[in-house]
Design a protein around this motif. Structure first.
Motif, mmCIF file in Angstrom:
data_model
loop_
_atom_site.group_PDB
_atom_site.id
_atom_site.type_symbol
_atom_site.label_atom_id
_atom_site.label_comp_id
_atom_site.label_asym_id
_atom_site.label_seq_id
_atom_site.Cartn_x
_atom_site.Cartn_y
_atom_site.Cartn_z
ATOM 1 N N TRP A 186 -1.648 4.295 -10.829
ATOM 2 C CA TRP A 186 -2.374 5.313 -11.592
ATOM 3 C C TRP A 186 -2.748 4.808 -12.986
ATOM 4 N N ALA A 217 -3.540 -0.493 -7.273
ATOM 5 C CA ALA A 217 -3.615 0.879 -6.768
ATOM 6 C C ALA A 217 -2.876 1.862 -7.657
ATOM 7 N N THR A 219 4.742 1.306 -0.245
ATOM 8 C CA THR A 219 5.687 1.665 0.820
ATOM 9 C C THR A 219 5.600 0.740 2.034
ATOM 10 N N HIS A 256 4.009 -1.536 -10.032
ATOM 11 C CA HIS A 256 3.022 -0.925 -9.142
ATOM 12 C C HIS A 256 1.990 -0.140 -9.940
ATOM 13 N N TRP A 257 2.436 0.592 -10.943
ATOM 14 C CA TRP A 257 1.510 1.379 -11.749
ATOM 15 C C TRP A 257 0.444 0.512 -12.413
ATOM 16 N N ASN A 314 0.856 -1.180 0.000
ATOM 17 C CA ASN A 314 0.000 0.000 0.000
ATOM 18 C C ASN A 314 0.894 1.232 0.000
ATOM 19 N N GLY A 315 0.395 2.309 -0.554
ATOM 20 C CA GLY A 315 1.190 3.523 -0.655
ATOM 21 C C GLY A 315 0.445 4.488 -1.558
ATOM 22 N N SER A 316 1.161 5.106 -2.489
ATOM 23 C CA SER A 316 0.502 6.020 -3.420
ATOM 24 C C SER A 316 0.235 5.302 -4.736
ATOM 25 N N GLY A 317 -0.287 6.030 -5.709
ATOM 26 C CA GLY A 317 -0.460 5.461 -7.037
ATOM 27 C C GLY A 317 0.854 5.286 -7.764
ATOM 28 N N PHE A 318 1.931 5.865 -7.191
ATOM 29 C CA PHE A 318 3.230 5.801 -7.840
ATOM 30 C C PHE A 318 4.082 4.651 -7.325
ATOM 31 N N TRP A 366 -8.831 -4.705 -2.426
ATOM 32 C CA TRP A 366 -8.979 -3.471 -3.182
ATOM 33 C C TRP A 366 -10.032 -3.553 -4.276
#
Lengths: 446, 446, 446
Positions: free
Chosen positions: B178, B176, B106, B170-171, B99-103, C8
């Motif tokens: 972007w 999650a 973390t 991740h992207w 989990n973290g940001s869309g980038f 998610w």
């Protein structure tokens, strides 16, 4: 059963249709039957992967020796698996899994009325175990390569696959052995397969002696480089691939998928760590990263994680692999120091790291993962470690002594070693009448 | 549970018996548990196949270059997988799926409290993803072969497997990212794995420059034939075999068997079509069917079908493969034209066809097969195609820029390229102190 | 479904997540759906293994011939699988499994509205069958190697994979064929795949004639040793590994796990026995254990057990394999005697042992294992044996005649054979403009 939708019942021999239709006519499957089918499938796939390791052993052993002895090693590799398959069917399985004493099983010859300690089909369990037996047998070929008679190798392979390996296996994996009843834990065979192969090899090379030219007049070792590192590299990859059957397959049931996944991950991480630590060790010591040693490091990590793969967590698997990679480098140096000639490094890889992996169970193992006692590093004291040390000592001693007797017998009757002339010319011509690389110029002098 | 029929309870360490018996003592399996076990098994088998692709990469890369650099490429091949396994465990998985940001993710370092977006065991999912990471890393080895320092390769591989690859992943695949939230579709990694590897390779070879002698004084390219086409052929077969884990395995669950079967069939047909069209293209252009190009055509088809394999029908897979085979031939010519030296064709195979496969989703994809928007050729307009173009542009740009920074850093510190003398003599002797084919006479001059 | 635990939702394109989640939103799985998924998975894994046999064929054929023709054989090997995949998709499957007459199917072209006689996904069944078709096609490459034009090979491969193989398959495996309706039993293809390949090869080599120099002026055969026995050995191991998909996969369903396990065990034991008996036969006859013959013995055992693998017990599988190993040695001698030149032994291995395996069903088969009539050795008389003899005679006659017509047509139009000059120089240079082993000195004179 709706999902069958057979249009042409009754059919006769579309492959498998018979099986489906005969089943469909009988009764629907229960969940238990499906689980048993699934477990059987998994054990079979694992058996196929373990079989394929035979190709890996063949390529590693061939690649690490000289071209002039390549046909000979490949021939040994084919035939030891063939002999192991047949002998383990006729008597090995009975000695290993048959009811009997804590020392040896005495029923189930030819799989007739053979006990089946697994939850899967007898034949699936047999095939998986037979492939293990073949692996133990073939480990010796590499260590004794470039100087052993083919005929004598054939005799050796009958003894190890019919008698010696099954006895060790009975002690540890039959459910009735004296070692397992003490709580000795060797999940997939660091001791049963690898230390057995490695210490049988040690007995063999002591009788056989080093290759001509391996040690100089002053006893200093000389490098005898392998003739094809790409073949050897392919072999290591195949072995690593096959190990995903060897270790996770030993769980025998997919119902506990979490466990199998943990085992596979541990196996992979230990191999990776072994390759890296062997590379670093040799790089520091000699100034260059050596491919042969890196590959043996990966194999060392795989051998070492074989016993503890089900009882440790991934971080611990990495540590076990790192230590294995160091052991294999110093193991090779040690053998050179005591003038024991093992052309492919089978003794350090399978023997020394088989011992290390077995002991690692007692150091890193978790009770919560099914071990009888908590490992030393988790506060469990020396109990499990002591059992592990006793077990691996008993097995390797038994193998070393019994295989010494076998090799002494062969030595005294047929002879173990080819003539000096034949060794210099290469075994392929004299023993098999053929060359491995027809059309290529190969320098057969050292 | 009747099907267990354990005769010797309590047993301790027959491999796996413990697992079965401990389970049997607890409770019967539910259907959900069986499904999860089955799915985990499938993902593990797929992971094993993807791991085995490493052997395929190794053999292709070794076979396509000269004998004098073979040890070096095999060493890179072993070690990048080893490093990727460890680094992806320590941090890559966390950056990719945490989990973290869309980038970037973390959390989940060392798999501790790591999120698991799949329906299977975390370790199975990890192993599958780690093998993908290794594939992305190793693609670069071939393009930069025959002139790059081993030490610098080792540094590169840490960066790509620990940071760059996980960020792209991740992207697209974390759920999650972007890009995935825009509807970008890359089923098994035409962009995430192959274009990432291909464009990292492009960045690398631009810093590294061509091999000595590859381009004449007038800039005309010279053929530098590979030293073992049988090894390369074996490698392509192994990669094709492994791709049956790579693409169908990405479905992660066998409950939808129809889908997995469609994916496998599409994969096979695209590879076949790519081989045939590359052969025909080069045959028409140069008058002879070329084996190297045919093999790269098969790989091109495999790369191109990787993104759309789940979203198209078999006839469309054939068309995608046919175009891939043409792209790879003209891609190789284009690189020669702009004087970029990629000894094994990794950039056209993985880079250019990674882009093509990603775009093909927007052209041929079906909504009925799970795509967000109907593809252009099925009347869906440019929506999906636009998203695909944006996604692959963003990913390749990110990879090219970040890897350029990495290579610039290595170039400025340790240096990327071996000395002129070492390159002419071959990297095996100077970097590793050994030859790949001891006993054979190998001509190391160009 | 509790086991999904998707954090998610809604997610878009984590590979496979879409599939799982879309399913989870729909309904829980029933046991029947799980069984169908499991069966589909098994057939797919088997198909992957059968595909991998293509690599095995390639390595065996390359290793057994001279280095100067290696690129050519690898090219044939790649392209026949590519062509078989595409042609079997377009029309082969329809001819083989489509509804129609007892002679040929006439619907299901391009898999559109294609009948599916299996209990698994159509695409899984197709892929498995397509891989079989590729195996039948590639058997011919080895027998016709070192002298056949590539262009003509390409034409041949279209005919066999689109028409000839599917017709034989229709007779035996479609459920509607005239042979299967008589009770002819060929579980996994001793006749359908191997005798078809072997007798097509026989037709081909009769048109092609022997290689220059294979027979002396007095007709005495000369040995033409293969250029790489390690490649050939690897190929045999890969074939053996792939056969674990070929035979057990033909059961198509894992619900009968016992049967699949029996088949796998029989397959392994017959291969082992074939290797051992071929080794002993040649050892007795010529005084040395020959690796080529031992490897062909293993393949002979595998071919021979292919038809009876589901209908016999392990002890009988060993006997079938032992006889196969003897047949292959005498088969090679017989071809030499009648001056037929088969460089790799494909006709004795696949042709003669395909016949032997088919007949063995009538000798050793058990009614209790699903055969229509008890075998001769179990008191069933000659009924099943007669059907088997009729079936294999009809199939091999059809293949021999139809492929003779094909080869005659190619011979009369494009020509089958390369020029004398090209044959002496090696096909790699003239047909493909490249060498297999650049940088190595290879002696191309016989």
């Amino acid at each position: 059963m709706r999902f069958l939708r057979l249009r042409w019942l009754p059919v006769l021999f579309v492959p498998g249709i018979l099986l489906i239709s005969s089943h469909a006519l009988a009764a629907d499957l229960t969940l238990d039957e499906v689980v048993r089918g699934l477990d059987t499938l998994w054990v079979l796939i694992a058996a196929f992967l373990v079989f394929f390791m035979q190709a890996g052993f063949g390529m590693v052993e061939a690649g690490f020796i000289r071209a002039k002895n390549t046909v000979n090693i490949l021939m040994k590799n084919f035939i030891d698996y063939g002999v192991a398959s047949i002998m383990f069917f006729i008597m090995g399985y009975a000695f290993m899994f048959g009811n009997g004493s804590g020392f040896i099983g005495t029923e189930g010859f030819g799989l007739s009325n053979a006990p089946n300690p697994s939850g899967v089909s007898l034949y699936a369990f047999f095939l998986f175990q037979a492939a293990f037996c073949g692996a133990a047998a073939t480990i010796v070929a590499g260590a004794m390569s470039e100087r052993m008679k083919f005929r004598s190798y054939l005799m050796y392979t009958v003894f190890i696959s019919a008698v010696v390996y099954p006895i060790v296996g009975h002690w540890v994996w039959s459910g009735a052995g004296w070692l397992s009843s003490m709580g000795f834990a060797d999940f997939a065979g660091s001791t049963v397969v690898h230390a057995t192969g490695g210490f049988a090899a040690l007995a063999g090379v002591l009788f056989l002696g080093p290759r001509i030219g391996k040690f100089g007049p002053d006893g200093s070792p000389r490098a005898v480089p392998g003739h094809s590192l790409p073949l050897a590299a392919l072999g290591v990859f195949i072995l690593w691939f096959g190990w995903f059957g060897f270790n996770p397959g030993s769980a025998l049931a997919v119902s506990n998928g979490e466990k199998i996944a943990l085992i596979a991950t541990n196996t992979n991480l230990a191999a990776a760590a072994g390759a890296i630590s062997a590379m670093i060790t040799v790089w520091i010591k000699y100034g260059k990263p050596d491919l042969s040693m890196t590959m043996n490091g990966a194999l060392a990590g795989l051998v070492a994680i074989t016993a503890p793969c089900a009882f440790v967590m991934p971080g611990e698997a990495i540590v076990i692999g790192l230590i294995a990679g160091i052991i294999v480098v110093y193991g090779v140096l040690f053998l050179d120091y005591v003038r024991i000639d093992d052309p492919v490094g089978a003794i350090p890889v399978h023997g020394f790291n088989g011992v290390w992996g077995t002991l690692a169970v007692g150091l890193f193992g978790h009770r919560s993962l099914g071990l009888a006692h908590e490992g030393l590093f988790h506060g469990g004291g020396l109990t499990q470690l002591g059992i592990q040390a006793l077990g691996v000592a008993a097995c390797t001693l038994f193998v070393f002594v019994s295989m010494s007797a076998v090799f002494y017998f062969i030595h005294s009757t047929f002879g173990l070693r080819v003539s000096r002339d034949e060794e210099l010319r290469g075994l392929d011509i004299d023993e098999h009448g053929m060359e491995a690389y027809s059309g290529f110029q190969v320098f057969t002098t050292q």
